[in-house]
Design a protein around this motif. Structure first.
Motif, PDB file in Angstrom:
ATOM      1  N   SER A   6       0.800  -1.215   0.000  1.00  0.00           N
ATOM      2  CA  SER A   6       0.000   0.000   0.000  1.00  0.00           C
ATOM      3  C   SER A   6       0.838   1.273   0.000  1.00  0.00           C
ATOM      4  CB  SER A   6      -0.934   0.010   1.200  1.00  0.00           C
ATOM      5  OG  SER A   6      -0.178  -0.034   2.388  1.00  0.00           O
ATOM      6  N   GLU A   7       2.143   1.196   0.240  1.00  0.00           N
ATOM      7  CA  GLU A   7       2.960   2.394   0.371  1.00  0.00           C
ATOM      8  C   GLU A   7       2.868   3.310  -0.853  1.00  0.00           C
ATOM      9  OE1 GLU A   7       6.482   0.629   3.224  1.00  0.00           O
ATOM     10  OE2 GLU A   7       6.906   1.113   1.146  1.00  0.00           O
ATOM     11  N   ASP A   8       2.993   2.766  -2.039  1.00  0.00           N
ATOM     12  CA  ASP A   8       3.043   3.592  -3.235  1.00  0.00           C
ATOM     13  C   ASP A   8       1.777   3.503  -4.062  1.00  0.00           C
ATOM     14  OD1 ASP A   8       5.640   4.545  -2.780  1.00  0.00           O
ATOM     15  OD2 ASP A   8       6.472   2.666  -3.498  1.00  0.00           O
ATOM     16  N   TRP A   9       0.726   2.934  -3.516  1.00  0.00           N
ATOM     17  CA  TRP A   9      -0.488   2.741  -4.298  1.00  0.00           C
ATOM     18  C   TRP A   9      -1.256   4.041  -4.390  1.00  0.00           C
ATOM     19  CZ3 TRP A   9      -3.213  -2.488  -4.527  1.00  0.00           C
ATOM     20  CH2 TRP A   9      -2.267  -3.493  -4.664  1.00  0.00           C
ATOM     21  N   GLU A  10      -1.737   4.312  -5.572  1.00  0.00           N
ATOM     22  CA  GLU A  10      -2.609   5.452  -5.772  1.00  0.00           C
ATOM     23  C   GLU A  10      -4.001   5.019  -5.332  1.00  0.00           C
ATOM     24  OE1 GLU A  10      -3.137   8.741  -9.277  1.00  0.00           O
ATOM     25  OE2 GLU A  10      -1.776   7.074  -9.541  1.00  0.00           O
ATOM     26  N   ASP A  11      -4.992   5.862  -5.509  1.00  0.00           N
ATOM     27  CA  ASP A  11      -6.343   5.559  -5.057  1.00  0.00           C
ATOM     28  C   ASP A  11      -6.951   4.351  -5.761  1.00  0.00           C
ATOM     29  OD1 ASP A  11      -6.182   7.689  -3.341  1.00  0.00           O
ATOM     30  OD2 ASP A  11      -7.088   9.091  -4.752  1.00  0.00           O
ATOM     31  N   LYS A  12      -6.480   4.037  -6.963  1.00  0.00           N
ATOM     32  CA  LYS A  12      -7.033   2.914  -7.720  1.00  0.00           C
ATOM     33  C   LYS A  12      -6.557   1.592  -7.127  1.00  0.00           C
ATOM     34  CE  LYS A  12      -6.654   5.564 -11.961  1.00  0.00           C
ATOM     35  NZ  LYS A  12      -5.982   5.638 -13.251  1.00  0.00           N
ATOM     36  N   ASN A  81       3.002  -1.839  -9.622  1.00  0.00           N
ATOM     37  CA  ASN A  81       2.082  -0.816  -9.145  1.00  0.00           C
ATOM     38  C   ASN A  81       2.735   0.558  -9.153  1.00  0.00           C
ATOM     39  OD1 ASN A  81      -0.569  -0.175  -7.879  1.00  0.00           O
ATOM     40  ND2 ASN A  81       0.815   0.602  -6.317  1.00  0.00           N
ATOM     41  N   LEU A  82       3.973   0.639  -8.683  1.00  0.00           N
ATOM     42  CA  LEU A  82       4.673   1.918  -8.659  1.00  0.00           C
ATOM     43  C   LEU A  82       4.825   2.467 -10.069  1.00  0.00           C
ATOM     44  CD1 LEU A  82       6.341   4.158  -7.304  1.00  0.00           C
ATOM     45  CD2 LEU A  82       8.339   2.691  -7.613  1.00  0.00           C
ATOM     46  N   VAL A  83       5.295   1.636 -10.979  1.00  0.00           N
ATOM     47  CA  VAL A  83       5.569   2.108 -12.330  1.00  0.00           C
ATOM     48  C   VAL A  83       4.285   2.391 -13.104  1.00  0.00           C
ATOM     49  CG1 VAL A  83       6.659   1.508 -14.522  1.00  0.00           C
ATOM     50  CG2 VAL A  83       7.813   0.991 -12.384  1.00  0.00           C
ATOM     51  N   LEU A  84       3.284   1.555 -12.935  1.00  0.00           N
ATOM     52  CA  LEU A  84       2.058   1.705 -13.717  1.00  0.00           C
ATOM     53  C   LEU A  84       1.040   2.650 -13.090  1.00  0.00           C
ATOM     54  CD1 LEU A  84       1.524  -2.017 -14.775  1.00  0.00           C
ATOM     55  CD2 LEU A  84       2.568  -0.174 -16.103  1.00  0.00           C
ATOM     56  N   ARG A  85       0.986   2.701 -11.757  1.00  0.00           N
ATOM     57  CA  ARG A  85      -0.062   3.479 -11.090  1.00  0.00           C
ATOM     58  C   ARG A  85       0.445   4.472 -10.060  1.00  0.00           C
ATOM     59  NH1 ARG A  85      -2.642  -1.691 -11.377  1.00  0.00           N
ATOM     60  NH2 ARG A  85      -4.556  -1.544 -12.575  1.00  0.00           N
ATOM     61  N   GLY A  86       1.716   4.420  -9.764  1.00  0.00           N
ATOM     62  CA  GLY A  86       2.239   5.256  -8.687  1.00  0.00           C
ATOM     63  C   GLY A  86       2.163   6.737  -8.985  1.00  0.00           C
ATOM     64  N   LYS A  87       2.099   7.520  -7.933  1.00  0.00           N
ATOM     65  CA  LYS A  87       2.102   8.971  -8.063  1.00  0.00           C
ATOM     66  C   LYS A  87       3.484   9.420  -8.514  1.00  0.00           C
ATOM     67  CE  LYS A  87      -1.378   9.603  -4.513  1.00  0.00           C
ATOM     68  NZ  LYS A  87      -1.680  10.123  -3.193  1.00  0.00           N
ATOM     69  N   LEU A  88       3.528  10.522  -9.239  1.00  0.00           N
ATOM     70  CA  LEU A  88       4.777  11.039  -9.785  1.00  0.00           C
ATOM     71  C   LEU A  88       5.828  11.220  -8.693  1.00  0.00           C
ATOM     72  CD1 LEU A  88       6.472  12.179 -12.088  1.00  0.00           C
ATOM     73  CD2 LEU A  88       5.397  14.408 -11.645  1.00  0.00           C
ATOM     74  N   GLU A  89       5.448  11.762  -7.561  1.00  0.00           N
ATOM     75  CA  GLU A  89       6.424  12.004  -6.498  1.00  0.00           C
ATOM     76  C   GLU A  89       7.036  10.688  -5.998  1.00  0.00           C
ATOM     77  OE1 GLU A  89       7.035  14.511  -2.427  1.00  0.00           O
ATOM     78  OE2 GLU A  89       5.570  15.147  -3.919  1.00  0.00           O
ATOM     79  N   HIS A  90       6.235   9.635  -5.865  1.00  0.00           N
ATOM     80  CA  HIS A  90       6.773   8.343  -5.435  1.00  0.00           C
ATOM     81  C   HIS A  90       7.728   7.782  -6.473  1.00  0.00           C
ATOM     82  CE1 HIS A  90       3.001   7.861  -2.765  1.00  0.00           C
ATOM     83  NE2 HIS A  90       3.995   8.373  -2.071  1.00  0.00           N
ATOM     84  N   LYS A  91       7.379   7.935  -7.750  1.00  0.00           N
ATOM     85  CA  LYS A  91       8.259   7.454  -8.825  1.00  0.00           C
ATOM     86  C   LYS A  91       9.586   8.203  -8.798  1.00  0.00           C
ATOM     87  CE  LYS A  91       4.551   6.170 -11.995  1.00  0.00           C
ATOM     88  NZ  LYS A  91       3.949   6.403 -13.314  1.00  0.00           N
ATOM     89  N   LEU A  92       9.520   9.512  -8.588  1.00  0.00           N
ATOM     90  CA  LEU A  92      10.753  10.304  -8.559  1.00  0.00           C
ATOM     91  C   LEU A  92      11.616   9.942  -7.356  1.00  0.00           C
ATOM     92  CD1 LEU A  92       9.341  13.760  -9.706  1.00  0.00           C
ATOM     93  CD2 LEU A  92      10.895  12.262 -10.985  1.00  0.00           C
ATOM     94  N   ASN A 182       9.030  -1.095 -19.207  1.00  0.00           N
ATOM     95  CA  ASN A 182       7.698  -1.652 -19.018  1.00  0.00           C
ATOM     96  C   ASN A 182       7.808  -2.924 -18.194  1.00  0.00           C
ATOM     97  OD1 ASN A 182       5.144  -2.644 -19.086  1.00  0.00           O
ATOM     98  ND2 ASN A 182       5.016  -2.839 -21.295  1.00  0.00           N
ATOM     99  N   PRO A 183       7.633  -2.830 -16.872  1.00  0.00           N
ATOM    100  CA  PRO A 183       7.772  -4.008 -16.040  1.00  0.00           C
ATOM    101  C   PRO A 183       6.689  -5.045 -16.302  1.00  0.00           C
ATOM    102  CG  PRO A 183       6.906  -2.226 -14.752  1.00  0.00           C
ATOM    103  CD  PRO A 183       7.252  -1.661 -16.098  1.00  0.00           C
ATOM    104  N   GLY A 184       5.640  -4.681 -16.991  1.00  0.00           N
ATOM    105  CA  GLY A 184       4.621  -5.658 -17.346  1.00  0.00           C
ATOM    106  C   GLY A 184       5.178  -6.736 -18.260  1.00  0.00           C
ATOM    107  N   ASP A 185       6.290  -6.433 -18.935  1.00  0.00           N
ATOM    108  CA  ASP A 185       6.915  -7.409 -19.817  1.00  0.00           C
ATOM    109  C   ASP A 185       7.928  -8.301 -19.108  1.00  0.00           C
ATOM    110  OD1 ASP A 185       5.483  -6.507 -21.975  1.00  0.00           O
ATOM    111  OD2 ASP A 185       7.051  -5.130 -22.663  1.00  0.00           O
ATOM    112  N   TRP A 186       8.228  -8.035 -17.845  1.00  0.00           N
ATOM    113  CA  TRP A 186       9.260  -8.795 -17.160  1.00  0.00           C
ATOM    114  C   TRP A 186       8.976 -10.285 -17.178  1.00  0.00           C
ATOM    115  CZ3 TRP A 186       9.835  -5.602 -12.061  1.00  0.00           C
ATOM    116  CH2 TRP A 186      10.342  -4.346 -12.389  1.00  0.00           C
ATOM    117  N   CYS A 187       7.752 -10.633 -16.935  1.00  0.00           N
ATOM    118  CA  CYS A 187       7.421 -12.050 -16.866  1.00  0.00           C
ATOM    119  C   CYS A 187       6.413 -12.429 -17.941  1.00  0.00           C
ATOM    120  CB  CYS A 187       6.905 -12.425 -15.476  1.00  0.00           C
ATOM    121  SG  CYS A 187       8.228 -12.435 -14.254  1.00  0.00           S
TER     122      CYS A 187
END
Length: 196
Positions: A6-12, A81-92, A182-187
């Motif tokens: 939950s640390e980096d999760w946005e509202d979605k 979650n961080l890469v696809l949905r995270g808030k900009l500040e968390h990504k930075l 694109n971490p969705g491609d990792w696996c």
């Protein structure tokens, strides 16, 4: 393990079906339940490129929250979650942590140059060419311009606050500090494999 997703999760929230699909792909590609460094590098196709491999190793360490030299499914989901949905500040903040190789809490020009050079090599390895901006400026010129725009106190180091504020404030800085991953491609199916 106990990673808190939950640390980096946005509202979605992540859809259960989406999570099940991620788990299915993860277990197919990582049947041991963990993703090792060499596998992680393989997903990005950088096993032979030393500079690009260094960049990927830093990324791997940043995602390996518990420091066990593997990425388990919870860490994988947190990264996605961080890469696809995270808030900009968390990504930075995550990007800063990855770029601060010596853990000093600041990024100096030497670290920044290594980062920019690695980003250039990764872009070339992944896309076969550099974009127009990268073709026009050398890594040294990019570093000088980033520090000119972002190093507010002129001390030759970027603090976390300077890094985050500078990237938010200047689109060019943001573009130069990003590596499209694109971490969705990792696996996902890789190296010519196809799903049945």
């Amino acid at each position: 393990m106990g990673q808190r997703l939950s640390e980096d999760w946005e509202d979605k929230e992540i859809d259960v079906a989406e999570l099940q699909e991620w788990y299915k792909k993860f277990t197919v590609e990582c049947p041991s339940g963990t993703l090792f460094m060499h596998e992680f590098k393989g997903f990005f196709g950088v096993t032979e490129n030393k500079a690009a491999a260094d960049y990927i190793e830093n990324m791997f360490r940043a995602f390996d929250k518990n420091g066990d030299n593997t990425i388990d499914f919870l860490e994988y989901v947190a990264a996605l979650n961080l890469v696809l949905r995270g808030k900009l500040e968390h990504k930075l903040k995550w990007t800063f942590k990855m770029y601060d190789k010596d853990g000093s809490g600041c990024i100096d020009k030497t670290e920044m140059k290594e980062i920019v050079e690695a980003i250039y090599r990764m872009k070339k390895a992944c896309h076969g060419e550099l974009d127009d901006e990268c073709n026009l400026l050398t890594p040294d010129q990019v570093v000088d311009r980033i520090f000119e725009l972002v190093d507010e106190n002129g001390d030759g180091e970027l603090s976390l606050d300077e890094f985050v504020d500078g990237a938010k404030r200047d689109k060019w800085v943001m573009k130069m500090l990003q590596m499209d991953v694109n971490p969705g491609d990792w696996c996902n199916a890789k190296r010519g494999d196809t799903e049945a």
